[in-house]
Enzyme design. Structure first.
Site, PDB file in Angstrom:
ATOM      1  N   LYS A 174     -34.513 -32.335  12.896  1.00 59.73           N
ATOM      2  CA  LYS A 174     -34.594 -33.746  13.307  1.00 59.73           C
ATOM      3  C   LYS A 174     -35.706 -33.918  14.336  1.00 59.73           C
ATOM      4  CE  LYS A 174     -31.249 -37.448  14.163  1.00 59.73           C
ATOM      5  NZ  LYS A 174     -31.674 -38.378  13.114  1.00 59.73           N
ATOM      6  N   GLU A 231     -33.834 -38.202   0.024  1.00 59.49           N
ATOM      7  CA  GLU A 231     -33.043 -38.965   0.998  1.00 59.49           C
ATOM      8  C   GLU A 231     -33.293 -40.450   0.882  1.00 59.49           C
ATOM      9  OE1 GLU A 231     -31.955 -37.236   4.886  1.00 59.49           O
ATOM     10  OE2 GLU A 231     -33.991 -36.498   4.813  1.00 59.49           O
TER      11      GLU A 231
HETATM   12  N1  PLP Z   1     -31.176 -38.068   7.131  1.00 61.47           N
HETATM   13  C1  PLP Z   1     -32.028 -38.451   8.083  1.00 61.47           C
HETATM   14  C2  PLP Z   1     -33.485 -38.388   7.810  1.00 61.47           C
HETATM   15  C3  PLP Z   1     -31.534 -38.914   9.317  1.00 61.47           C
HETATM   16  O1  PLP Z   1     -32.366 -39.329  10.271  1.00 61.47           O
HETATM   17  C4  PLP Z   1     -30.148 -38.957   9.521  1.00 61.47           C
HETATM   18  C5  PLP Z   1     -29.613 -39.398  10.799  1.00 61.47           C
HETATM   19  O2  PLP Z   1     -29.343 -38.623  11.656  1.00 61.47           O
HETATM   20  C6  PLP Z   1     -29.305 -38.540   8.487  1.00 61.47           C
HETATM   21  C7  PLP Z   1     -29.851 -38.110   7.311  1.00 61.47           C
HETATM   22  C8  PLP Z   1     -27.824 -38.559   8.674  1.00 61.47           C
HETATM   23  O3  PLP Z   1     -27.388 -37.490   9.474  1.00 61.47           O
HETATM   24  P1  PLP Z   1     -26.083 -37.594  10.334  1.00 61.47           P
HETATM   25  O4  PLP Z   1     -24.968 -37.899   9.415  1.00 61.47           O
HETATM   26  O5  PLP Z   1     -25.930 -36.244  10.950  1.00 61.47           O
HETATM   27  O6  PLP Z   1     -26.297 -38.649  11.333  1.00 61.47           O
HETATM   28  C1  COI Z   2     -28.769 -41.558  12.876  1.00 62.82           C
HETATM   29  O1  COI Z   2     -28.098 -41.807  11.875  1.00 62.82           O
HETATM   30  O2  COI Z   2     -28.282 -41.198  13.953  1.00 62.82           O
HETATM   31  C2  COI Z   2     -30.203 -41.638  12.859  1.00 62.82           C
HETATM   32  O3  COI Z   2     -30.819 -40.861  13.488  1.00 62.82           O
HETATM   33  C3  COI Z   2     -30.852 -42.720  12.194  1.00 62.82           C
HETATM   34  C4  COI Z   2     -31.984 -43.168  13.010  1.00 62.82           C
HETATM   35  C5  COI Z   2     -33.218 -42.403  12.939  1.00 62.82           C
HETATM   36  C6  COI Z   2     -32.085 -44.595  13.287  1.00 62.82           C
END
Ligand code: PLP
Ligand code: COI
Length: 339
Positions: free
Chosen positions: A183, A219
């Protein structure tokens, strides 16, 4: 906070009272500091500014009916931040530091944790950046870890009603051996043109395909993709997507509901065969998808023909949210009450 219309909050930035900071200098992490400033004082040559040494997390604090505040699977966010730090050679933080910082960030901004039943939550943004100067391309020697908070509503203004997605093929968010699975800010920079293209076409978010074959679903903007058919929950396996903690949880909930779970490459043409599709993530929670438009092929895939989310997506959504807000028992021990 009396004057906030909690149930109408967008997914946006709103100033809260304090944020947390901690510096890595001279080979060690210092003490947590509390700041009321929204600004940081940064070296003009910090690696975060020039060479993209920065990683962030996104998580939420939820207020229950009992007024207690809950975090959801924070250890998974910690682990992912470690992987992100390792992936771009930043100084990792310790688990203790992460836990102390997120807990403190919630408690000192407690008045901004939305009331139960409003559908809103306090979003936490842990952020790790290279703060030390370099001009050659190499890792910084100093780092800054921060956590700020902001109360948020749903990421997609539609909430739990179907969104529309556009497939973009003329830009890539990430490469298979690049940084897509961690991330870091650079991924979001390279996702902006695709997102703009989707928005310009009147769609809520882009769908990215794998960058080699342009064939398999990667995604949806800042969320993972899933499809449901024949009592099976199917989500992409790809080296360039962010492993979503929400998706990981949904896979378990789907299994609990008696569905089969598959993680495997999903050919975009398979879209035709799904009964339900959606996007999931901390910000997006579960967003059912009503339409996917493949711009370059001028082809539309339609779902939710009655304008409503499918049955299984709805069941999973309700279960997930009930666990997060403490409305139902938490069979997998995902939730931790903050004290
Ligand atoms: N994919 C991306 C590119 C994201 O930025 C996020 C957000 O965090 C997710 C997926 C979803 O991940 P999570 O469920 O851990 O928030
Ligand atoms: C999240 O789901 O926490 C994300 O990071 C999405 C975001 C980049 C707005």
């Amino acid at each position: 906070m009396q004057n906030l219309d909690w149930s109408q909050l967008p997914f946006g930035y709103l100033k809260t009272d304090y944020n947390i900071r901690c510096y890595y200098r001279d080979g060690k992490w210092g003490e947590l500091e509390v700041s009321s400033s929204e600004y940081i004082n940064l070296h003009i040559s910090a690696t975060a500014l020039h060479y993209g040494q920065q990683a962030f997390e996104g998580m939420k604090a939820y207020r229950g009916k009992d007024n207690k505040i809950r975090l959801f699977r924070w250890e998974e966010n910690f682990k992912r931040m470690q992987r992100s730090a390792d992936g771009i050679l930043m100084q990792p933080i310790t688990k203790e530091l992460f836990k102390d910082a997120i807990t403190k960030a919630v408690l000192i901004n407690e008045r901004f944790v939305p009331p139960h039943g409003t559908g809103a939550a306090l979003y936490l943004r842990p952020l790790l950046i290279g703060s030390g100067p370099q001009i050659g391309v190499k890792p910084a020697e100093e780092y800054l870890f921060m956590v700020f908070t902001t109360p948020v509503g749903p990421y997609f203004k539609e909430g739990f009603t179907p969104i529309k997605i556009a497939v973009v093929r003329d830009s890539d968010r990430a490469a298979p051996l690049g940084t897509g699975s961690i991330k870091v800010g650079g991924n979001y920079a390279s996702s902006l043109t695709g997102a703009k293209k989707a928005h310009d076409e009147g769609y809520g978010a882009p769908m990215y395909l794998d960058s080699i074959h342009k064939k398999y679903i990667d995604e949806i903007g800042a969320a993972n993709f899933f499809g449901i058919k024949n009592n099976t929950y199917i989500t992409p396996k790809s080296p360039s997507i962010l492993p979503s903690i929400t998706n990981m949880s949904i896979m378990q909930l789907a299994e609990d509901l008696g569905l089969k779970v598959e993680r495997r490459p999903i050919d975009i043409e398979e879209l035709e065969t799904f009964e339900e599709v959606g996007a999931c993530g901390t910000a997006a929670i579960i967003s059912p998808i009503g339409e996917i438009y493949d711009i370059d092929k001028d082809k539309k895939y339609n779902f939710c023909k009655d304008g409503k989310a499918g049955l299984i997506s709805t069941q999973i959504y309700e279960k997930l949210v009930a666990i997060q807000y403490g409305d139902e028992t938490d069979p997998h021990n995902w939730v931790e009450i903050i004290k």
